[in-house]
Design a protein around this motif. Structure first.
Motif, PDB file in Angstrom:
ATOM      1  N   LEU A   1      21.110 -31.056   6.368  1.00  0.00           N
ATOM      2  CA  LEU A   1      20.970 -31.614   7.689  1.00  0.00           C
ATOM      3  C   LEU A   1      19.535 -32.504   7.690  1.00  0.00           C
ATOM      4  N   ALA A   2      18.713 -31.787   7.037  1.00  0.00           N
ATOM      5  CA  ALA A   2      17.323 -32.677   6.786  1.00  0.00           C
ATOM      6  C   ALA A   2      17.651 -33.913   6.010  1.00  0.00           C
ATOM      7  N   CYS A   3      18.485 -33.870   5.137  1.00  0.00           N
ATOM      8  CA  CYS A   3      18.743 -35.295   4.357  1.00  0.00           C
ATOM      9  C   CYS A   3      19.592 -36.070   5.216  1.00  0.00           C
ATOM     10  N   PHE A   4      20.566 -35.641   6.179  1.00  0.00           N
ATOM     11  CA  PHE A   4      21.138 -36.551   7.039  1.00  0.00           C
ATOM     12  C   PHE A   4      20.086 -37.127   8.265  1.00  0.00           C
ATOM     13  N   TRP A   5      19.250 -36.430   8.461  1.00  0.00           N
ATOM     14  CA  TRP A   5      18.322 -36.899   9.782  1.00  0.00           C
ATOM     15  C   TRP A   5      17.065 -37.709   9.075  1.00  0.00           C
ATOM     16  N   GLY A   6      17.050 -37.850   7.754  1.00  0.00           N
ATOM     17  CA  GLY A   6      16.100 -38.929   7.418  1.00  0.00           C
ATOM     18  C   GLY A   6      15.055 -38.322   6.367  1.00  0.00           C
ATOM     19  N   ILE A   7      15.163 -37.578   5.688  1.00  0.00           N
ATOM     20  CA  ILE A   7      13.820 -36.655   5.085  1.00  0.00           C
ATOM     21  C   ILE A   7      13.718 -37.958   3.925  1.00  0.00           C
ATOM     22  N   GLY A   8      14.829 -38.422   3.370  1.00  0.00           N
ATOM     23  CA  GLY A   8      14.566 -39.468   2.309  1.00  0.00           C
ATOM     24  C   GLY A   8      13.396 -40.563   2.859  1.00  0.00           C
ATOM     25  N   LEU A   9      13.567 -40.926   3.955  1.00  0.00           N
ATOM     26  CA  LEU A   9      12.548 -41.832   4.601  1.00  0.00           C
ATOM     27  C   LEU A   9      11.157 -41.261   4.607  1.00  0.00           C
ATOM     28  N   VAL A  10      11.021 -40.085   4.907  1.00  0.00           N
ATOM     29  CA  VAL A  10       9.697 -39.307   4.886  1.00  0.00           C
ATOM     30  C   VAL A  10       9.090 -39.364   3.498  1.00  0.00           C
ATOM     31  N   ILE A  11       9.877 -38.920   2.252  1.00  0.00           N
ATOM     32  CA  ILE A  11       9.527 -39.079   0.881  1.00  0.00           C
ATOM     33  C   ILE A  11       9.065 -40.281   0.474  1.00  0.00           C
ATOM     34  N   GLU A  12       9.940 -41.265   0.906  1.00  0.00           N
ATOM     35  CA  GLU A  12       9.649 -42.571   0.505  1.00  0.00           C
ATOM     36  C   GLU A  12       8.558 -43.186   0.690  1.00  0.00           C
ATOM     37  N   HIS A  13       7.963 -43.049   1.995  1.00  0.00           N
ATOM     38  CA  HIS A  13       6.735 -43.476   2.410  1.00  0.00           C
ATOM     39  C   HIS A  13       5.502 -42.603   2.286  1.00  0.00           C
ATOM     40  N   SER A  14       5.751 -41.389   1.555  1.00  0.00           N
ATOM     41  CA  SER A  14       4.400 -40.427   1.272  1.00  0.00           C
ATOM     42  C   SER A  14       4.609 -40.199  -0.373  1.00  0.00           C
ATOM     43  N   LEU A  15       3.583 -40.907  -1.229  1.00  0.00           N
ATOM     44  CA  LEU A  15       3.499 -40.973  -2.554  1.00  0.00           C
ATOM     45  C   LEU A  15       3.297 -39.363  -3.005  1.00  0.00           C
ATOM     46  N   LEU A  16       2.367 -38.754  -2.260  1.00  0.00           N
ATOM     47  CA  LEU A  16       2.082 -37.451  -2.570  1.00  0.00           C
ATOM     48  C   LEU A  16       3.353 -36.598  -2.392  1.00  0.00           C
ATOM     49  N   LEU A  17       3.931 -36.459  -1.619  1.00  0.00           N
ATOM     50  CA  LEU A  17       5.203 -35.886  -1.343  1.00  0.00           C
ATOM     51  C   LEU A  17       6.163 -36.081  -2.456  1.00  0.00           C
ATOM     52  N   GLN A  18       6.469 -37.376  -2.852  1.00  0.00           N
ATOM     53  CA  GLN A  18       7.279 -37.717  -4.080  1.00  0.00           C
ATOM     54  C   GLN A  18       6.836 -36.986  -5.156  1.00  0.00           C
ATOM     55  N   LYS A  19       5.393 -37.084  -5.663  1.00  0.00           N
ATOM     56  CA  LYS A  19       4.990 -36.695  -6.712  1.00  0.00           C
ATOM     57  C   LYS A  19       4.952 -35.119  -6.819  1.00  0.00           C
ATOM     58  N   ALA A  20       4.964 -34.339  -5.489  1.00  0.00           N
ATOM     59  CA  ALA A  20       4.712 -32.861  -5.580  1.00  0.00           C
ATOM     60  C   ALA A  20       6.431 -32.611  -5.666  1.00  0.00           C
ATOM     61  N   LEU A  21       7.077 -33.242  -5.316  1.00  0.00           N
ATOM     62  CA  LEU A  21       8.693 -32.988  -5.252  1.00  0.00           C
ATOM     63  C   LEU A  21       9.334 -33.195  -6.528  1.00  0.00           C
ATOM     64  N   LEU A  22       8.900 -34.321  -7.056  1.00  0.00           N
ATOM     65  CA  LEU A  22       9.489 -34.757  -8.646  1.00  0.00           C
ATOM     66  C   LEU A  22       8.715 -33.716  -9.672  1.00  0.00           C
ATOM     67  N   GLY A  23       7.515 -33.938  -9.486  1.00  0.00           N
ATOM     68  CA  GLY A  23       6.749 -33.078 -10.574  1.00  0.00           C
ATOM     69  C   GLY A  23       6.799 -31.606 -10.660  1.00  0.00           C
ATOM     70  N   GLY A  24       6.366 -31.067  -9.555  1.00  0.00           N
ATOM     71  CA  GLY A  24       6.256 -29.678  -8.753  1.00  0.00           C
ATOM     72  C   GLY A  24       7.800 -29.009  -9.068  1.00  0.00           C
ATOM     73  N   GLY A  25       8.745 -29.632  -8.604  1.00  0.00           N
ATOM     74  CA  GLY A  25       9.891 -29.314  -8.527  1.00  0.00           C
ATOM     75  C   GLY A  25      10.729 -29.257  -9.905  1.00  0.00           C
ATOM     76  N   GLY A  26      10.399 -30.257 -10.611  1.00  0.00           N
ATOM     77  CA  GLY A  26      10.775 -30.163 -12.217  1.00  0.00           C
ATOM     78  C   GLY A  26      10.068 -28.986 -13.058  1.00  0.00           C
TER      79      GLY A  26
END
Length: 131
Positions: free
Chosen positions: A53-78
């Motif tokens: 549901l979050a993906c459908f409602w646009g969480i990708g746009l939020v992640i795309e505009h936040s470099l810190l969130l991108q790094k946390a998701l990709l680095g921390g999640g990995g």
């Protein structure tokens, strides 16, 4: 019937490649009693639906505009996924389910949340397919 089959195949295409969640549920099903395995599968399904549901409602746009969130998701999640894989590889196999040490509901929910929401593959797949 055509719309049903289209939705079913899209759902399978979305869920099948997400390995961390599948491994978590399969590992629980192999090591825990049936009731705990079903509860775990239900908790993972809840978090997976919330991510979809979050993906459908646009969480990708939020992640795309936040470099810190991108790094946390990709680095921390990995790193989290590598740690979970390490734990699974070094876990002791128990054939006797009566000796199973039952995790609390909170521990199960926390781990299910982690393998769903901190899984970069799940977020990227969901964003590309549903967003």
């Amino acid at each position: 019937m055509e719309i049903f089959l289209q939705g079913l195949t899209m759902g399978l295409a979305y869920l099948a490649p997400i390995g961390a969640q599948n491994l978590f549920v399969i590992n629980t099903a192999l090591t825990a009693p049936l009731g705990i395995a079903l509860v775990t599968a239900g908790i993972v399904a809840f978090f997976d639906i919330s991510l979809a549901l979050a993906c459908f409602w646009g969480i990708g746009l939020v992640i795309e505009h936040s470099l810190l969130l991108q790094k946390a998701l990709l680095g921390g999640g990995g790193l989290i996924l590598i740690y979970l894989a390490w734990q699974l590889l070094h876990a002791q196999v128990q054939t006797d389910t009566s000796a199973y040490s039952q995790p609390t509901l909170w521990q199960t929910a926390t781990l299910a949340f982690t393998v769903t929401w901190f899984n970069p593959q799940a977020v990227i797949d969901g964003t590309l397919m549903l967003g």
